[in-house]
Design a protein around this motif. Structure first.
Motif, PDB file in Angstrom:
ATOM      1  N   ALA A 145      87.940  55.020 -10.917  1.00 26.99           N
ATOM      2  CA  ALA A 145      87.513  54.243  -9.750  1.00 26.99           C
ATOM      3  C   ALA A 145      87.074  55.152  -8.612  1.00 26.99           C
ATOM      4  CB  ALA A 145      88.647  53.328  -9.292  1.00 26.99           C
ATOM      5  N   PHE A 146      87.793  56.271  -8.417  1.00 26.69           N
ATOM      6  CA  PHE A 146      87.477  57.188  -7.322  1.00 26.69           C
ATOM      7  C   PHE A 146      86.563  58.328  -7.751  1.00 26.69           C
ATOM      8  CE2 PHE A 146      91.063  54.993  -5.501  1.00 26.69           C
ATOM      9  CZ  PHE A 146      90.848  55.034  -4.132  1.00 26.69           C
ATOM     10  N   GLU A 147      86.307  58.412  -9.060  1.00 23.57           N
ATOM     11  CA  GLU A 147      85.436  59.445  -9.624  1.00 23.57           C
ATOM     12  C   GLU A 147      85.939  60.852  -9.313  1.00 23.57           C
ATOM     13  OE1 GLU A 147      81.101  58.656  -9.581  1.00 23.57           O
ATOM     14  OE2 GLU A 147      81.607  56.895  -8.364  1.00 23.57           O
ATOM     15  N   GLN A 148      87.237  61.028  -9.398  1.00 28.77           N
ATOM     16  CA  GLN A 148      87.834  62.345  -9.246  1.00 28.77           C
ATOM     17  C   GLN A 148      89.257  62.312  -9.796  1.00 28.77           C
ATOM     18  OE1 GLN A 148      89.245  63.406  -5.113  1.00 28.77           O
ATOM     19  NE2 GLN A 148      87.945  61.670  -4.553  1.00 28.77           N
ATOM     20  N   ARG A 149      89.781  63.488 -10.116  1.00 28.26           N
ATOM     21  CA  ARG A 149      91.144  63.582 -10.613  1.00 28.26           C
ATOM     22  C   ARG A 149      92.123  63.156  -9.515  1.00 28.26           C
ATOM     23  NH1 ARG A 149      89.214  63.999 -15.211  1.00 28.26           N
ATOM     24  NH2 ARG A 149      88.718  65.981 -16.197  1.00 28.26           N
ATOM     25  N   VAL A 150      93.135  62.430  -9.906  1.00 25.82           N
ATOM     26  CA  VAL A 150      94.151  62.034  -8.932  1.00 25.82           C
ATOM     27  C   VAL A 150      95.260  63.079  -8.904  1.00 25.82           C
ATOM     28  CG1 VAL A 150      93.664  59.586  -9.292  1.00 25.82           C
ATOM     29  CG2 VAL A 150      95.519  60.666 -10.571  1.00 25.82           C
ATOM     30  N   LEU A 151      95.950  63.144  -7.779  1.00 30.32           N
ATOM     31  CA  LEU A 151      97.138  63.973  -7.645  1.00 30.32           C
ATOM     32  C   LEU A 151      98.357  63.055  -7.561  1.00 30.32           C
ATOM     33  CD1 LEU A 151      95.796  66.644  -5.130  1.00 30.32           C
ATOM     34  CD2 LEU A 151      96.091  66.873  -7.600  1.00 30.32           C
ATOM     35  N   PHE A 152      99.548  63.665  -7.426  1.00 34.01           N
ATOM     36  CA  PHE A 152     100.770  62.878  -7.529  1.00 34.01           C
ATOM     37  C   PHE A 152     101.708  63.149  -6.358  1.00 34.01           C
ATOM     38  CE2 PHE A 152      98.864  63.314 -11.601  1.00 34.01           C
ATOM     39  CZ  PHE A 152      98.919  62.029 -12.104  1.00 34.01           C
ATOM     40  N   THR A 153     102.371  62.093  -5.927  1.00 33.68           N
ATOM     41  CA  THR A 153     103.320  62.177  -4.825  1.00 33.68           C
ATOM     42  C   THR A 153     104.599  61.458  -5.233  1.00 33.68           C
ATOM     43  OG1 THR A 153     102.597  60.098  -3.811  1.00 33.68           O
ATOM     44  CG2 THR A 153     101.423  62.106  -3.146  1.00 33.68           C
ATOM     45  N   ARG A 154     105.569  61.509  -4.350  1.00 33.14           N
ATOM     46  CA  ARG A 154     106.708  60.594  -4.404  1.00 33.14           C
ATOM     47  C   ARG A 154     106.873  60.004  -3.016  1.00 33.14           C
ATOM     48  NH1 ARG A 154     111.703  63.229  -7.799  1.00 33.14           N
ATOM     49  NH2 ARG A 154     110.507  64.371  -9.389  1.00 33.14           N
ATOM     50  N   GLY A 203      95.321  60.168   1.168  1.00 29.78           N
ATOM     51  CA  GLY A 203      94.245  60.036   2.136  1.00 29.78           C
ATOM     52  C   GLY A 203      93.011  59.470   1.473  1.00 29.78           C
ATOM     53  N   PRO A 204      92.009  59.060   2.249  1.00 27.50           N
ATOM     54  CA  PRO A 204      90.825  58.419   1.673  1.00 27.50           C
ATOM     55  C   PRO A 204      90.052  59.314   0.714  1.00 27.50           C
ATOM     56  CG  PRO A 204      90.509  58.925   4.009  1.00 27.50           C
ATOM     57  CD  PRO A 204      91.950  59.139   3.716  1.00 27.50           C
ATOM     58  N   ASP A 205      90.144  60.631   0.893  1.00 22.50           N
ATOM     59  CA  ASP A 205      89.435  61.561   0.015  1.00 22.50           C
ATOM     60  C   ASP A 205      90.365  62.228  -0.990  1.00 22.50           C
ATOM     61  OD1 ASP A 205      86.990  61.123   1.409  1.00 22.50           O
ATOM     62  OD2 ASP A 205      87.679  62.494   2.984  1.00 22.50           O
ATOM     63  N   THR A 206      91.629  61.832  -0.978  1.00 22.31           N
ATOM     64  CA  THR A 206      92.605  62.404  -1.901  1.00 22.31           C
ATOM     65  C   THR A 206      93.400  61.276  -2.549  1.00 22.31           C
ATOM     66  OG1 THR A 206      92.810  64.324  -0.419  1.00 22.31           O
ATOM     67  CG2 THR A 206      94.460  64.107  -2.154  1.00 22.31           C
ATOM     68  N   PRO A 207      92.842  60.642  -3.580  1.00 25.87           N
ATOM     69  CA  PRO A 207      93.591  59.576  -4.252  1.00 25.87           C
ATOM     70  C   PRO A 207      94.819  60.137  -4.953  1.00 25.87           C
ATOM     71  CG  PRO A 207      91.613  60.132  -5.501  1.00 25.87           C
ATOM     72  CD  PRO A 207      91.532  60.892  -4.202  1.00 25.87           C
ATOM     73  N   THR A 208      95.928  59.445  -4.801  1.00 28.73           N
ATOM     74  CA  THR A 208      97.177  59.885  -5.401  1.00 28.73           C
ATOM     75  C   THR A 208      97.934  58.703  -5.982  1.00 28.73           C
ATOM     76  OG1 THR A 208      98.283  59.682  -3.249  1.00 28.73           O
ATOM     77  CG2 THR A 208      97.486  61.878  -3.855  1.00 28.73           C
ATOM     78  N   VAL A 209      98.822  59.023  -6.897  1.00 27.15           N
ATOM     79  CA  VAL A 209      99.723  58.039  -7.482  1.00 27.15           C
ATOM     80  C   VAL A 209     101.150  58.480  -7.175  1.00 27.15           C
ATOM     81  CG1 VAL A 209     100.594  57.022  -9.618  1.00 27.15           C
ATOM     82  CG2 VAL A 209      98.139  57.375  -9.324  1.00 27.15           C
ATOM     83  N   CYS A 210     101.922  57.574  -6.613  1.00 25.86           N
ATOM     84  CA  CYS A 210     103.337  57.840  -6.355  1.00 25.86           C
ATOM     85  C   CYS A 210     104.114  57.630  -7.648  1.00 25.86           C
ATOM     86  CB  CYS A 210     103.842  56.896  -5.263  1.00 25.86           C
ATOM     87  SG  CYS A 210     105.607  57.031  -4.915  1.00 25.86           S
TER      88      CYS A 210
END
Length: 475
Positions: free
Chosen positions: A402-411, A201-208
């Motif tokens: 870039a997002f100035e916050q820790r990213v979370l992870f998805t698949r 989501g726009p406020d929850t940057p994630t990496v697949c």
């Protein structure tokens, strides 16, 4: 201690990169609008010339961005675009960016609020077919590499940068695997970056970190040589429709796990760290059920909903047919029946092994007197990059800055051509995408969030420097 790739890393942005991206964002949006006006619908033969025109447009855009080598590669179908920009550092990693320039069909009468191939900006959103899937996410790399060079003062990228943008992804990539095999020497790389993806989501940057594979099959069953009277013969001869129903019902056990013996062989199990990270995502199951147009969550016992759709292999009955389907009744034992099945596979599974297991399982379930065939269509392999891979750590750091916050992870529960690149080139796959669920891929009013488009460019600009600084493959 957490092994999260972003753990302990700075989330401070690079002012030079951000300033360059913001200064040139209007030009990026203008270019994207030009590209979106080309209706590159790959599955419609009437748009074949448009898909070629789209490839040519992209080739010119990559040349304008500074790539010294840009080529349009023909295939048995629609063309792909290849570009290359070597680094002046011979030890630098080689990165291949993948995306696609073809789009889904779209027409105003489908429910669009504006013409789908006449892009329209409303506030901070750009509407148009392909805005997010995938032209916008391809094009932000042109600004990203320019921002990278401007911020570092380099004349060439810090990595050996390659780009491959195919023209048939929305048509099932029928020629892509052959293209990758034929051009493997030109496409050789240390890591693949896929920008045909999104984030939570726009406020929850994630990496697949991975995608599932796909095995599809059709099971045809034959009993009597023709439809026969159920009063005269029913209950005394095999009924193929009944046997199709038995197969469908027997596909899963009481715990909702797939009951095909050997199906789970080789499965790479979720780590406790991955399960912990999935659980940190702001997942609302009721909202998810609304998006699924369903009334309850159900699946393999012992796993959460996200774990089931992202990291567990599954089996589905896609269709079942046989016998009389018209109004009223027709008292027959039908001559034939059919099942359509699909299996989603995960890392460690072999499509060939799954096929053999299904063939054997079907044969063992059927009684004498029911002839059958099991036919498989094309398969897609799964891919998975471990959380501790140094290239994934670089991507997590770059997106975090870039997002100035820790990213979370998805698949990703679905399947795609990324595995073809992984298998042929022997390189891990990273997913760098900034699209969000509300972007409406394949739907009316597809859009991209312009601030997130800029974040994609910023992430790419930071990623090339981070990879070169922290990773030397083979050392």
């Amino acid at each position: 201690m957490s092994t999260t790739p972003a753990s302990g890393d700075s989330v401070v942005p690079d002012p030079s990169v951000r300033a360059h991206v913001e200064a040139h964002r209007p030009a990026l949006v203008e270019e994207l609008c030009h590209w979106l006006r080309i209706p590159s619908v790959s599955m419609d033969p009437a748009h074949a010339e448009d898909v070629t025109r789209s490839a040519e447009w992209l080739a010119e855009a990559l040349t304008r961005s500074g790539f010294p080598t840009v080529e349009v590669w023909s295939t048995a179908g629609h063309p792909s675009v290849f570009a290359e920009w070597p680094s002046d550092d011979p030890q630098a990693p080689t990165v291949l960016v993948y995306g696609h320039h073809d789009v889904q069909p779209a027409a105003r009468e489908d429910g669009w609020d504006s013409e789908p191939f006449e892009p329209e900006i409303r506030g901070e959103r750009l509407y148009g077919r392909g805005a997010a899937d995938d032209k916008g996410q391809v094009l932000f790399h042109t600004l990203g590499v320019r921002a990278h060079l401007a911020a570092t003062g380099r004349d060439t990228p810090a990595v050996h940068l390659k780009v491959l943008v195919e023209g048939e992804e929305e048509a099932g990539s029928p020629n892509f695997a052959d293209l990758v095999r034929e051009r493997a020497d030109r496409l050789s790389c240390d890591v693949v970056v896929v920008s045909d993806t999104g984030m939570w989501g726009p406020d929850t940057p994630t990496v697949c970190t991975g995608m599932r594979g796909l095995v599809e099959c059709q099971v045809d069953l034959w009993g009597p040589d023709q439809d026969i009277h159920s009063g005269s013969f029913g209950g005394a001869v095999p009924n193929p429709a009944t046997e199709a129903a038995r197969l469908a019902a027997g596909l899963h056990g009481p715990d909702r796990a797939v009951a095909v013996p050997g199906f789970y062989e080789g499965v790479v199990e979720l780590t406790e760290e991955e399960r912990r990270l999935f659980a940190r995502l702001p997942f609302d199951e009721l909202s998810w059920l609304e998006s699924a147009h369903s009334h309850a969550a159900l699946g393999e016992e012992g796993y959460s909903t996200l774990e089931r759709i992202w990291a567990r292999p599954t089996a589905e009955v896609n269709g079942i047919s046989g016998g009389y389907q018209g109004p009223g009744g027709k008292t027959i034992v039908p001559a034939s029946a059919r099942l359509k099945l699909s299996f989603r596979t995960v890392a460690g599974q072999s499509a060939e092994h799954v096929q053999k297991a299904v063939v054997q399982w079907v044969a063992e379930q059927l009684p004498y007197g029911v002839r059958h065939s099991v036919t498989f269509s094309g398969t897609t392999r799964p891919c998975l990059t471990p959380l501790d891979h140094p290239a994934l750590r670089s991507l997590a750091r770059s997106m975090g800055r870039a997002f100035e916050q820790r990213v979370l992870f998805t698949r990703e529960g679905g399947s795609g051509p990324a595995a073809d690149l992984q298998d042929v080139l022997g390189a891990p796959v990273l997913f760098l995408g900034i699209s969000v669920p509300s972007d409406g891929w394949h739907a009316p009013n597809e859009k991209v969030e312009l601030p997130l488009l800029a974040k994609g460019a910023e992430t790419a600009a930071l990623l090339w420097e981070d990879l070169a600084r922290h990773w030397r493959p083979g050392t």
